[in-house]
Design a protein around this motif. Structure first.
Motif, PDB file in Angstrom:
ATOM      1  N   ALA A 167     -11.747   2.259  21.824  1.00  0.00           N
ATOM      2  CA  ALA A 167     -12.238   1.168  20.978  1.00  0.00           C
ATOM      3  C   ALA A 167     -13.543   0.625  21.536  1.00  0.00           C
ATOM      4  CB  ALA A 167     -11.193   0.062  20.894  1.00  0.00           C
ATOM      5  N   ALA A 168     -13.641   0.516  22.891  1.00  0.00           N
ATOM      6  CA  ALA A 168     -14.861   0.017  23.527  1.00  0.00           C
ATOM      7  C   ALA A 168     -16.035   0.958  23.275  1.00  0.00           C
ATOM      8  CB  ALA A 168     -14.636  -0.154  25.031  1.00  0.00           C
ATOM      9  N   ARG A 169     -15.724   2.246  23.134  1.00  0.00           N
ATOM     10  CA  ARG A 169     -16.780   3.242  22.894  1.00  0.00           C
ATOM     11  C   ARG A 169     -17.012   3.478  21.411  1.00  0.00           C
ATOM     12  NH1 ARG A 169     -13.989   7.720  26.333  1.00  0.00           N
ATOM     13  NH2 ARG A 169     -15.435   9.092  25.202  1.00  0.00           N
ATOM     14  N   GLY A 170     -16.274   2.757  20.567  1.00  0.00           N
ATOM     15  CA  GLY A 170     -16.483   2.862  19.126  1.00  0.00           C
ATOM     16  C   GLY A 170     -15.835   4.065  18.471  1.00  0.00           C
ATOM     17  N   ILE A 171     -14.959   4.755  19.213  1.00  0.00           N
ATOM     18  CA  ILE A 171     -14.292   5.935  18.644  1.00  0.00           C
ATOM     19  C   ILE A 171     -13.227   5.509  17.631  1.00  0.00           C
ATOM     20  CG2 ILE A 171     -12.884   7.974  19.187  1.00  0.00           C
ATOM     21  CD1 ILE A 171     -14.259   8.029  21.930  1.00  0.00           C
ATOM     22  N   ILE A 172     -12.507   4.440  17.933  1.00  0.00           N
ATOM     23  CA  ILE A 172     -11.502   3.895  17.008  1.00  0.00           C
ATOM     24  C   ILE A 172     -11.768   2.402  16.840  1.00  0.00           C
ATOM     25  CG2 ILE A 172      -9.721   5.612  17.551  1.00  0.00           C
ATOM     26  CD1 ILE A 172      -8.410   3.562  19.390  1.00  0.00           C
ATOM     27  N   THR A 173     -11.156   1.816  15.818  1.00  0.00           N
ATOM     28  CA  THR A 173     -11.355   0.403  15.544  1.00  0.00           C
ATOM     29  C   THR A 173     -10.305  -0.442  16.292  1.00  0.00           C
ATOM     30  OG1 THR A 173      -9.862   0.398  13.642  1.00  0.00           O
ATOM     31  CG2 THR A 173     -12.178   0.991  13.232  1.00  0.00           C
ATOM     32  N   LEU A 174     -10.596  -1.760  16.331  1.00  0.00           N
ATOM     33  CA  LEU A 174      -9.646  -2.689  16.964  1.00  0.00           C
ATOM     34  C   LEU A 174      -8.317  -2.709  16.202  1.00  0.00           C
ATOM     35  CD1 LEU A 174      -9.078  -4.816  19.113  1.00  0.00           C
ATOM     36  CD2 LEU A 174     -10.111  -6.537  17.590  1.00  0.00           C
ATOM     37  N   GLY A 175      -8.379  -2.574  14.879  1.00  0.00           N
ATOM     38  CA  GLY A 175      -7.149  -2.533  14.081  1.00  0.00           C
ATOM     39  C   GLY A 175      -6.296  -1.322  14.427  1.00  0.00           C
ATOM     40  N   THR A 176      -6.971  -0.205  14.696  1.00  0.00           N
ATOM     41  CA  THR A 176      -6.238   1.009  15.090  1.00  0.00           C
ATOM     42  C   THR A 176      -5.556   0.796  16.429  1.00  0.00           C
ATOM     43  OG1 THR A 176      -7.824   2.396  13.888  1.00  0.00           O
ATOM     44  CG2 THR A 176      -6.440   3.489  15.534  1.00  0.00           C
ATOM     45  N   VAL A 177      -6.210   0.109  17.354  1.00  0.00           N
ATOM     46  CA  VAL A 177      -5.593  -0.202  18.654  1.00  0.00           C
ATOM     47  C   VAL A 177      -4.329  -1.025  18.442  1.00  0.00           C
ATOM     48  CG1 VAL A 177      -5.887  -1.435  20.853  1.00  0.00           C
ATOM     49  CG2 VAL A 177      -7.786  -0.106  19.904  1.00  0.00           C
ATOM     50  N   ILE A 178      -4.437  -2.048  17.578  1.00  0.00           N
ATOM     51  CA  ILE A 178      -3.263  -2.904  17.297  1.00  0.00           C
ATOM     52  C   ILE A 178      -2.120  -2.070  16.716  1.00  0.00           C
ATOM     53  CG2 ILE A 178      -2.406  -4.801  15.867  1.00  0.00           C
ATOM     54  CD1 ILE A 178      -5.244  -6.017  16.088  1.00  0.00           C
ATOM     55  N   LEU A 179      -2.481  -1.187  15.760  1.00  0.00           N
ATOM     56  CA  LEU A 179      -1.455  -0.347  15.147  1.00  0.00           C
ATOM     57  C   LEU A 179      -0.801   0.573  16.169  1.00  0.00           C
ATOM     58  CD1 LEU A 179      -2.790   0.774  11.634  1.00  0.00           C
ATOM     59  CD2 LEU A 179      -0.734  -0.514  12.150  1.00  0.00           C
ATOM     60  N   PHE A 180      -1.601   1.223  17.015  1.00  0.00           N
ATOM     61  CA  PHE A 180      -1.046   2.171  17.981  1.00  0.00           C
ATOM     62  C   PHE A 180      -0.184   1.456  19.021  1.00  0.00           C
ATOM     63  CE2 PHE A 180      -3.334   5.752  16.373  1.00  0.00           C
ATOM     64  CZ  PHE A 180      -2.665   6.848  16.881  1.00  0.00           C
ATOM     65  N   ILE A 181      -0.600   0.267  19.441  1.00  0.00           N
ATOM     66  CA  ILE A 181       0.221  -0.483  20.394  1.00  0.00           C
ATOM     67  C   ILE A 181       1.562  -0.845  19.753  1.00  0.00           C
ATOM     68  CG2 ILE A 181       0.420  -2.613  21.720  1.00  0.00           C
ATOM     69  CD1 ILE A 181      -1.534  -0.566  22.873  1.00  0.00           C
ATOM     70  N   THR A 182       1.514  -1.223  18.468  1.00  0.00           N
ATOM     71  CA  THR A 182       2.763  -1.543  17.755  1.00  0.00           C
ATOM     72  C   THR A 182       3.615  -0.295  17.548  1.00  0.00           C
ATOM     73  OG1 THR A 182       1.617  -3.331  16.578  1.00  0.00           O
ATOM     74  CG2 THR A 182       3.728  -2.582  15.669  1.00  0.00           C
ATOM     75  N   TYR A 183       2.939   0.783  17.115  1.00  0.00           N
ATOM     76  CA  TYR A 183       3.688   2.001  16.798  1.00  0.00           C
ATOM     77  C   TYR A 183       4.242   2.687  18.043  1.00  0.00           C
ATOM     78  CZ  TYR A 183       2.103   1.851  11.928  1.00  0.00           C
ATOM     79  OH  TYR A 183       1.879   1.498  10.616  1.00  0.00           O
ATOM     80  N   ILE A 184       3.516   2.597  19.146  1.00  0.00           N
ATOM     81  CA  ILE A 184       4.039   3.244  20.354  1.00  0.00           C
ATOM     82  C   ILE A 184       5.346   2.591  20.785  1.00  0.00           C
ATOM     83  CG2 ILE A 184       2.895   1.838  22.132  1.00  0.00           C
ATOM     84  CD1 ILE A 184       3.409   5.652  22.109  1.00  0.00           C
ATOM     85  N   ARG A 185       5.434   1.264  20.546  1.00  0.00           N
ATOM     86  CA  ARG A 185       6.702   0.588  20.826  1.00  0.00           C
ATOM     87  C   ARG A 185       7.777   1.080  19.862  1.00  0.00           C
ATOM     88  NH1 ARG A 185       9.415  -3.406  18.551  1.00  0.00           N
ATOM     89  NH2 ARG A 185       7.721  -3.827  17.086  1.00  0.00           N
ATOM     90  N   ASN A 186       7.398   1.204  18.561  1.00  0.00           N
ATOM     91  CA  ASN A 186       8.341   1.707  17.573  1.00  0.00           C
ATOM     92  C   ASN A 186       8.794   3.127  17.865  1.00  0.00           C
ATOM     93  OD1 ASN A 186       8.062  -0.685  16.247  1.00  0.00           O
ATOM     94  ND2 ASN A 186       6.853   0.109  14.540  1.00  0.00           N
ATOM     95  N   LEU A 187       7.903   3.908  18.497  1.00  0.00           N
ATOM     96  CA  LEU A 187       8.197   5.313  18.751  1.00  0.00           C
ATOM     97  C   LEU A 187       8.968   5.518  20.056  1.00  0.00           C
ATOM     98  CD1 LEU A 187       7.687   8.206  17.673  1.00  0.00           C
ATOM     99  CD2 LEU A 187       5.647   8.261  19.127  1.00  0.00           C
ATOM    100  N   ILE A 188       8.517   4.890  21.131  1.00  0.00           N
ATOM    101  CA  ILE A 188       9.080   5.144  22.458  1.00  0.00           C
ATOM    102  C   ILE A 188      10.439   4.485  22.636  1.00  0.00           C
ATOM    103  CG2 ILE A 188       8.794   4.704  24.920  1.00  0.00           C
ATOM    104  CD1 ILE A 188       7.112   6.982  23.878  1.00  0.00           C
ATOM    105  N   TRP A 189      10.535   3.213  22.242  1.00  0.00           N
ATOM    106  CA  TRP A 189      11.785   2.502  22.507  1.00  0.00           C
ATOM    107  C   TRP A 189      12.981   3.092  21.758  1.00  0.00           C
ATOM    108  CZ3 TRP A 189      11.637   0.099  26.797  1.00  0.00           C
ATOM    109  CH2 TRP A 189      10.451  -0.479  27.240  1.00  0.00           C
ATOM    110  N   PRO A 190      12.850   3.526  20.493  1.00  0.00           N
ATOM    111  CA  PRO A 190      13.996   4.193  19.863  1.00  0.00           C
ATOM    112  C   PRO A 190      14.401   5.484  20.573  1.00  0.00           C
ATOM    113  CG  PRO A 190      12.456   3.462  18.197  1.00  0.00           C
ATOM    114  CD  PRO A 190      11.778   3.259  19.511  1.00  0.00           C
ATOM    115  N   ILE A 191      13.382   6.271  21.018  1.00  0.00           N
ATOM    116  CA  ILE A 191      13.711   7.507  21.728  1.00  0.00           C
ATOM    117  C   ILE A 191      14.403   7.193  23.049  1.00  0.00           C
ATOM    118  CG2 ILE A 191      12.725   9.524  22.872  1.00  0.00           C
ATOM    119  CD1 ILE A 191      10.576   9.572  20.707  1.00  0.00           C
TER     120      ILE A 191
END
Length: 607
Positions: A292-316
């Motif tokens: 995100a700092a390098r402009g490769i992804i947006t801040l919204g994408t960071v928020i989504l991935f942080i949320t989704y990684i919790r949704n993905l890892i914790w169920p597994i």
């Protein structure tokens, strides 16, 4: 049977129990999927707001939604009414909660109904299970299978199945959303998942065996408690409290060790999975923030991935707990099926229902228990209606087995038993047992009043009939001395009564119903000689025309029988009347001589 056949058998049994609630149960699974979809969509609202409403990123929305936003006024209109996006997020969360509530409620209803059906089925099967299976089974173990194991199965259907469904839905929908956002970052997000899954599989393999050991140890603990409480009078009488305490401590220690081993396995798994999950979360956080700092992804994408990684890892990660609980459920289900697989008494679909008067013929009857023991060999004798037969013999000679054959608790393998000309095996069991009254060697009284215990034989019996039966059993006067008379509560298994009183209440219960055949399986052993004589005299007066079998070790009890059968090592060694047998050189005359000598010595001491 192959693993597939075993699995299909279990699935078929499970579906049988949930069948009536299958639609509700399936709908609950669907609602679970809908709730997961909404939980995946709701973070997208925040990401969209950050990137494309507050920020200047291009709006990437489905065509129909993009048209609606354009008609509404585009980005500027949304910025002015940003509270609408907040409302959308709240509504999505609200509907997620509603679907979760309905899902949980329907799962609870359907699984409680299924658990009730399992308990009803088990109890029904226990009522019809072959008598021998009850003889060799432990009461505490059967009780646990009908209660604790059924509850474990209910939790499995209510929790583990739903959790597996939620995990699959969550992983599928979340991965789809993550891949759509950034495939490369998704791969980084999954690098630890195989290790978590491998740890879950290893954990499941080990924990299932441990769960079985815990269940067995728990069953032994229950059995020990049940036996001790049931036999409390024996324990007190012989001063065995210390021994029983030490025995319980041993079983308790074994149970504690098995549970400790289980807890160690769970601690190992949770610690390892926690480490892997936190490592994965930190890795995704570091990479996404850097990009995100390098402009490769947006801040919204960071928020989504942080949320989704919790949704993905914790169920597994949670999969390990689900798998361990499933392991426990599989063990419990196996134990339930083990009971259901035990043979039930064959139903007499075409059993005869003849008039039973009491003419009985044993002809070359031999009987063998399933374990190979042969208690009876080549038994032959005949009883006419109204006759009284005495049966004498040493302990273990087959006396009780012989009368058990008459009520078809067991079926003989060789020879023939006929009642009034009909082969015993051709007569309907229920019909047969309704015409043969039996007072067992160890009579059982329920934890009810004396009146209810006697009335068990005939629920419609009047009070005068009950009192008459009690007088025949020489227990009426004793009952009147009780604080509440016939309404006195009998303790479990009759523990509040003396042994003789228990036997006499059981006799009253049996004679209340006018059976054409009566069997007394050493059921006068706990009463004194005077009471014994009173009961037999009352029975003779009341039971004229009734065929009676009396098993006893007392020759005085058998002396007035029409004829006596003497058994030894499963065979008839003597037959005849009392006068005939005491003149013969044999087992009967030897027992008669010993008992007569003891009585003479006792009279001399009393004199």
């Amino acid at each position: 049977a192959s693993g597939r056949e075993v699995f299909m058998k279990k699935l078929k049994i499970l579906l049988q129990f949930i069948r009536k609630d299958l639609l509700r149960y399936t709908a609950a699974i669907v609602f679970s999927g809908v709730a997961v979809v909404l939980s995946v969509i709701s973070p997208m609202v925040i990401s969209f707001t950050v990137d494309s409403v507050i920020g200047d990123e291009p709006m990437e929305l489905p065509g129909w939604l993009m048209k609606w936003v354009s008609d509404f006024g585009g980005r500027d209109a949304l910025r002015e009414r940003i509270w609408l996006l907040g409302l959308v997020f709240v509504l999505l969360m609200l509907f997620t909660g509603i679907f979760q509530y309905v899902k949980n409620r329907w799962f609870a209803i359907s699984t409680e109904n299924a658990a009730k059906r399992i308990r009803d089925t088990l109890y029904d099967h226990l009522q019809h299970m072959e008598y021998y299976e009850h003889v060799k089974s432990q009461t505490g173990d059967l009780t646990q299978r009908c209660t604790a194991d059924v509850e474990t199965m209910r939790k499995f259907m209510a929790n583990q199945v739903t959790q597996v469904g939620e995990i699959l839905f969550t992983v599928a929908f979340t991965l789809t959303a993550m891949i759509g956002l950034n495939g490369k970052l998704t791969l980084y997000s999954l690098c630890v998942v195989p290790f978590i899954f491998l740890a879950s599989m290893i954990f499941f393999t080990k924990v299932r065996k441990t769960f079985l050991e815990v269940e067995d140890a728990d069953s032994e603990l229950h059995t020990t408690i049940q036996e001790n409480l049931t036999g409390v009078r024996v324990v007190r009488a012989f001063g065995r409290q210390k021994y029983e305490i030490e025995k319980f401590k041993g079983k308790n220690e074994s149970y504690r060790e098995k549970v400790r081993k289980l807890n160690e396995l769970m601690a190992w798994y949770w610690s390892m999975s926690d480490l892997l999950c936190m490592t994965q979360a930190m890795l995704v956080l570091f990479i996404s923030v850097s990009w995100a700092a390098r402009g490769i992804i947006t801040l919204g994408t960071v928020i989504l991935f942080i949320t989704y990684i919790r949704n993905l890892i914790w169920p597994i990660r949670h999969l390990g707990r689900v798998i361990s609980d499933m392991g426990q459920a599989f063990v419990a289900f196996d134990r339930i099926i083990e009971i259901l697989d035990k043979p039930a008494e064959p139903k007499d679909t075409q059993g005869l229902t003849p008039e039973i008067r009491g003419n009985i013929v044993f002809q070359n009857v031999s009987f063998q228990y399933p374990d190979g023991t042969n208690p009876l060999k080549d038994i032959s004798f005949e009883v006419k209606q109204g006759q009284t037969v005495g049966i004498l013999g040493p302990t273990g000679c087959g006396k009780s087995s012989l009368v058990h054959l008459l009520v078809r608790l067991f079926d003989y393998q060789k020879g023939s038993i006929k009642i009034d000309g009909y082969e015993l095996k051709d007569i309907d069991k229920k019909w047969l047992r309704s015409h043969i009254g039996i007072v067992l060697q160890e009579p059982f009284l329920f934890s009810k009043t004396v009146l209810e215990n006697i009335r068990l034989a005939r629920p419609d019996a009047s009070m005068s009939e009950i009192e008459r039966a009690a007088k025949i059993a020489a227990i009426h006067d004793s009952i009147l001395t009780f604080e509440k008379g016939y309404d006195t509560l009998v303790g479990e298994r009759g523990v509040t009564l003396s042994g003789g009183q228990v036997q006499r209440v059981a006799i009253a219960r049996t004679v209340l119903k006018n059976h054409p055949v009566l069997i007394f399986d050493d059921s006068l052993s706990a009463v004194d000689m005077e009471t014994d004589i009173m009961i037999r005299q009352a029975l003779r007066e009341r039971s004229k025309g009734v065929t009676t079998f009396i098993i006893s070790h007392r020759i005085n009890t058998l002396a007035e029988a029409d004829f006596i059968v003497v058994l030894d090592k499963g065979r008839i060694v003597q037959k005849g009347t009392h006068d005939e047998l005491i003149r013969e050189d044999g087992l009967y005359s030897r027992i008669w001589a010993i008992q007569s000598s003891l009585e003479e010595n006792q009279e001399g001491v009393n004199g």
